[in-house]
Structures are given as C-alpha cells and as structure tokens.
Design an enzyme around this catalytic site. Sequence first.
Site, mmCIF file in Angstrom:
data_model
loop_
_atom_site.group_PDB
_atom_site.id
_atom_site.type_symbol
_atom_site.label_atom_id
_atom_site.label_comp_id
_atom_site.label_asym_id
_atom_site.label_seq_id
_atom_site.Cartn_x
_atom_site.Cartn_y
_atom_site.Cartn_z
ATOM 1 N N ASN A 38 -35.951 47.773 -33.413
ATOM 2 C CA ASN A 38 -36.685 48.317 -34.553
ATOM 3 C C ASN A 38 -36.472 47.519 -35.844
ATOM 4 O OD1 ASN A 38 -38.368 50.191 -35.668
ATOM 5 N ND2 ASN A 38 -36.911 51.895 -35.652
ATOM 6 N N HIS A 123 -36.390 67.221 -31.295
ATOM 7 C CA HIS A 123 -36.109 67.139 -32.734
ATOM 8 C C HIS A 123 -36.848 68.208 -33.509
ATOM 9 C CE1 HIS A 123 -34.809 62.698 -33.177
ATOM 10 N NE2 HIS A 123 -34.440 63.172 -32.006
ATOM 11 N N ARG A 148 -32.119 69.318 -31.759
ATOM 12 C CA ARG A 148 -31.470 68.697 -32.916
ATOM 13 C C ARG A 148 -32.120 69.233 -34.174
ATOM 14 N NH1 ARG A 148 -31.755 62.341 -34.824
ATOM 15 N NH2 ARG A 148 -33.332 63.106 -36.247
ATOM 16 N N TYR A 160 -33.702 61.058 -44.528
ATOM 17 C CA TYR A 160 -33.926 60.346 -43.283
ATOM 18 C C TYR A 160 -33.859 61.320 -42.108
ATOM 19 C CZ TYR A 160 -33.733 56.672 -39.809
ATOM 20 O OH TYR A 160 -34.018 55.852 -38.739
ATOM 21 N N ASP A 211 -27.625 65.120 -36.620
ATOM 22 C CA ASP A 211 -27.425 63.680 -36.811
ATOM 23 C C ASP A 211 -27.122 63.409 -38.285
ATOM 24 O OD1 ASP A 211 -27.472 60.932 -36.747
ATOM 25 O OD2 ASP A 211 -29.390 60.775 -35.689
ATOM 26 N N HIS A 213 -26.587 60.273 -39.368
ATOM 27 C CA HIS A 213 -27.128 58.935 -39.640
ATOM 28 C C HIS A 213 -26.155 58.044 -40.396
ATOM 29 C CE1 HIS A 213 -31.016 61.147 -38.915
ATOM 30 N NE2 HIS A 213 -31.072 60.163 -38.071
ATOM 31 N N GLU A 237 -23.529 63.910 -34.713
ATOM 32 C CA GLU A 237 -23.815 62.516 -34.336
ATOM 33 C C GLU A 237 -23.654 61.550 -35.501
ATOM 34 O OE1 GLU A 237 -27.774 62.166 -32.768
ATOM 35 O OE2 GLU A 237 -27.919 60.062 -33.378
ATOM 36 N N GLU A 263 -25.607 54.775 -31.095
ATOM 37 C CA GLU A 263 -26.978 54.296 -30.848
ATOM 38 C C GLU A 263 -27.158 52.845 -31.305
ATOM 39 O OE1 GLU A 263 -29.065 57.362 -33.072
ATOM 40 O OE2 GLU A 263 -29.546 55.928 -34.641
ATOM 41 N N ARG A 284 -23.534 57.166 -27.221
ATOM 42 C CA ARG A 284 -24.996 57.118 -27.356
ATOM 43 C C ARG A 284 -25.613 55.753 -27.090
ATOM 44 N NH1 ARG A 284 -28.316 60.212 -29.050
ATOM 45 N NH2 ARG A 284 -29.292 59.071 -30.772
ATOM 46 N N HIS A 313 -29.439 57.343 -26.757
ATOM 47 C CA HIS A 313 -30.470 57.271 -27.790
ATOM 48 C C HIS A 313 -31.847 57.297 -27.116
ATOM 49 C CE1 HIS A 313 -32.013 54.614 -31.386
ATOM 50 N NE2 HIS A 313 -32.273 55.893 -31.594
ATOM 51 N N ASP A 317 -38.619 54.476 -31.044
ATOM 52 C CA ASP A 317 -38.582 53.011 -30.956
ATOM 53 C C ASP A 317 -38.034 52.537 -29.610
ATOM 54 O OD1 ASP A 317 -36.392 54.253 -32.584
ATOM 55 O OD2 ASP A 317 -35.439 52.318 -32.310
ATOM 56 N N GLU A 340 -31.622 62.069 -25.402
ATOM 57 C CA GLU A 340 -32.532 62.329 -26.518
ATOM 58 C C GLU A 340 -33.976 62.100 -26.069
ATOM 59 O OE1 GLU A 340 -31.935 59.710 -29.844
ATOM 60 O OE2 GLU A 340 -33.178 60.908 -31.182
ATOM 61 N N TRP A 403 -20.566 52.878 -46.804
ATOM 62 C CA TRP A 403 -20.193 53.336 -45.487
ATOM 63 C C TRP A 403 -20.405 52.219 -44.496
ATOM 64 C CZ3 TRP A 403 -25.380 55.542 -46.214
ATOM 65 C CH2 TRP A 403 -25.454 56.459 -47.276
HETATM 66 C C1 CS2 Z 1 -32.067 58.471 -34.947
HETATM 67 C C2 CS2 Z 1 -33.171 57.428 -34.898
HETATM 68 O O1 CS2 Z 1 -32.875 59.269 -32.916
HETATM 69 C C3 CS2 Z 1 -31.889 59.169 -33.632
HETATM 70 O O2 CS2 Z 1 -30.807 59.658 -33.363
HETATM 71 O O3 CS2 Z 1 -30.867 58.053 -35.442
HETATM 72 O O4 CS2 Z 1 -34.180 57.865 -35.739
HETATM 73 C C4 CS2 Z 1 -32.778 56.021 -35.304
HETATM 74 O O5 CS2 Z 1 -32.401 55.999 -36.643
HETATM 75 C C5 CS2 Z 1 -33.880 55.063 -35.030
HETATM 76 O O6 CS2 Z 1 -34.171 55.106 -33.668
HETATM 77 C C6 CS2 Z 1 -33.502 53.665 -35.461
HETATM 78 O O7 CS2 Z 1 -34.311 52.719 -34.879
HETATM 79 MG MG MG Z 2 -29.212 59.034 -34.455
#
Ligand code: CS2
Ligand code: MG
Length: 403
Positions: A38, A123, A148, A160, A211, A213, A237, A263, A284, A313, A317, A340, A403
């Site tokens: 991605n 999600h 999630r 995000y 998540d 992130h 996560e 991921e 993941r 993951h 993408d 996922e 971070w």
């Molecule tokens: C996320 C994704 O699915 C997840 O857990 O963290 O949106 C991730 O950020 C994207 O796949 C990044 O390419």
């Molecule tokens: Mg994630």
Amino acid sequence: MSKIKNAKVIATCPGRNFVTLKIETEDGITGLGDATLNGRELAVVSYLNDHVAPCLIGRDAHQIEDIWQYLYRGAYWRRGPVTMSAIAAVDMALWDIKAKVAQLPLYQLLGGACRTGVMVYGHANGETIEDTIDEALKYKGLGYKAIRLQSGVPGLAATYGVSRDKMFYEPAADDLPKETAWSTPKYLRHAPKLFEAAREKLGWDVHLLHDVHHRLTPIEAARLGKDLEQFRLFWMEDAVPADNQEGFRLIRQHTTTPLAVGEVFNSIWDCKTLIQEQLIDYIRATVVHAGGITHLRRIANLADLYNVRTGCHGATDLSPVSMAAALHFGLSISNFGVQEYMRHTAETDAVFPHAYTFADGAMHPGEQAGLGVDIDEKLAAKYPYKRAYLPVARLEDGSMHNW
Ligand code: CS2
Ligand code: MG
C-alpha cells in the site's frame, strides 16, 4: 519438473491499487501471487520485473522452498517490505501452481482442514459511539462472531480507521498523503467509553477488537490496556509500533488485555522476541508482506510453541489473492486465532473472481484446485494504477510524533 515460462506483473486499480504476479509454466499452468504494498506499489513492480522475473524463467516451479531460499539468501540484501512482498508473490503463485497440478485446494497440501471454517472479524466504525454501535449491530445481524470497533475521537477532525462508507473502508486516498492531527490524551479518554457502551448494547457473547494503529508509547498502551480489561477485549491491536520489540515487556507487565501486533512485519526476525518471551497473544503478519506461505508457516510454527495464535491482517489492500491464501493457511494450521476480513468493492471482486465464501461469521476458501482465485486481465486493464497514499498523522502542534 514443470519449468517456469513466464512471470508477468499486473498493476490495476479497481477501486484501489493491487499488484499481482502471474507465473506460467511450460505446461500452461498458471499461478497467482499478491504483491501489493500500500502506497509503495511501484517499488514492488520494479523489484519483480527488473530483478526477480528474469531469475525465475527456466526454474522448476515445484521447488518452492528452494526458490524461496534462492530469492531471500541469494539476493544478499535481506528482508524489508519491498523484498518480502515480492518473494511472497512468487511463493503464493508457486503454491497455487503446485495445488493445481495436484488437483487439490491448497489447504489440503498444507495438511488439511483443522476446523470447519476460519473465524473472521468485521469492521464497525462511525463518527460517534452511537454510530459505531449501530454498525456493530449490523455485523452481529450478519452473523459475525468477532467485530472490530473504531470511533471518531471528539475534538479531532479525522480519525484513522473511521470511514464515511459503511461496510467498507479504504484508508489510502489522494494523490499526495493527507496530513491529520492526533491527540493521545483525547483518544485515551474516549476509547474506554466506546467499549463500555458496546458491552451494554452488544452483550458479552461477541468478540470485540480494537486497533490503536501504533499511536501510543508503551506506558500509554499499558494504561489503555488496563482501562479496557473490564470489557474483555479479544485483542488490543498495534498499541505501539514494534520496532523495539522489548517495549512490549512494559505493556505486558501491566495488563491482561490480549495483545496483537505485526501487520507491518515482514519477517520472523520482527517478532522473534515478542513470540519467545510471550509478549503478545496474536501475530498479525500476513502472507503478502511476510514472505508468502512458506515464511508465514515458519512464523506460525514458532508462535505455536509459545501459545501465540495467528490473527492475519486482511484489510482492503490485501487483494483477493492474499485473502484466499490466508484462508487456506488459516484453515490448515493448529494455532489459528482469527482472520481480519474487510470486504472488497464490487469492482475488485469482479477483477478477481474467487471461490471463497462467508457464512455464520466464518470464511471458507472453497474446493477449487489451487488458491481458488483468478484475475480477469481484460477487466484489470480498464483500471490503470493511480497513485494513492495512507494519511500521515501529526500531533496537534504540527510536529511529527515519536512513536
Ligand atoms: C488496519 C489497516 O486493517 C487494519 O488493521 O491497520 O487499515 C492498515 O492500516 C492498512 O491495511 C495499511 O495498508
Ligand atoms: Mg491494524
């Protein structure tokens, strides 16, 4: 012996970008591999076209392990997401070919089914806690056993993982990366409220996931884990990035909330300490970014020794080719945890016809020989690659975070 005759890279954008490798043998058998990275897609296209494809022609497609070692050790430059996504694509395509030759669905070659289906999580997200819970109720209604939850944080313009489109979300957009503002104190105050409301409305019989992130430091993650303990999450996560694997020791000392990470990992070396010290509960790493089935199997085997389960993951993408590979893999391993599942758009599904199905909160890869996914190249050609990026988070004072 089944010699590789051709290795073709296809970049297409049916709703989002995907890079697919199609390997063909002299006997006319084809295999597919996902190579999508991605926001950095064309780097893998070049790695495959310029540096890998020429080395594959004439090799025996059945020598999956040897080709993996040849591409990994033989390159001298090891690891990294570009290299490992390229190797993953070759590996997936070769497993697809081998299973087609054997006339078996891939999971049979990997040891056969250990379960009837692969539990997936969907999600649910929304701007407010109420919207998020309404979405979660829809997922529950569709039979999902794991959901999630992400919601907008009051005081932040965008968060995000929270989309405007329901049942589908795509974080990559725009010709250049969009910059968004992040506030840890605002988020830490808000997240427990989401799960308090969720347990009230959704009950206790559904697995809830969240998540972060990678947006916290270890001590902040420890506090969030503690605050969420009472709501019995399935996992928290990516609470922190794991560049420093030892950071998880601090989180682990403070909370019993199960931890998932990985991921963005691309090799077993990214999670060796996390697994061996039992600092996480779910790994993941995915088939496409962590070197294919051959390498993910090594990671899962190591994890199995330490009671760590998989939670691969599966965002949009990861193409339907990766999704299929993940399902064959998840069905066949002993320490599968959850998979996922972010639904792809109708355009994506049309370009990649597939045999996998969803029912009762679980997915099954189907019984087609191989991975059970195809690519409609004519349709793919109608959607040329379009540059797109994930957003970049900054702190509210405009600085980059540490971070
Ligand atoms: C996320 C994704 O699915 C997840 O857990 O963290 O949106 C991730 O950020 C994207 O796949 C990044 O390419
Ligand atoms: Mg994630």
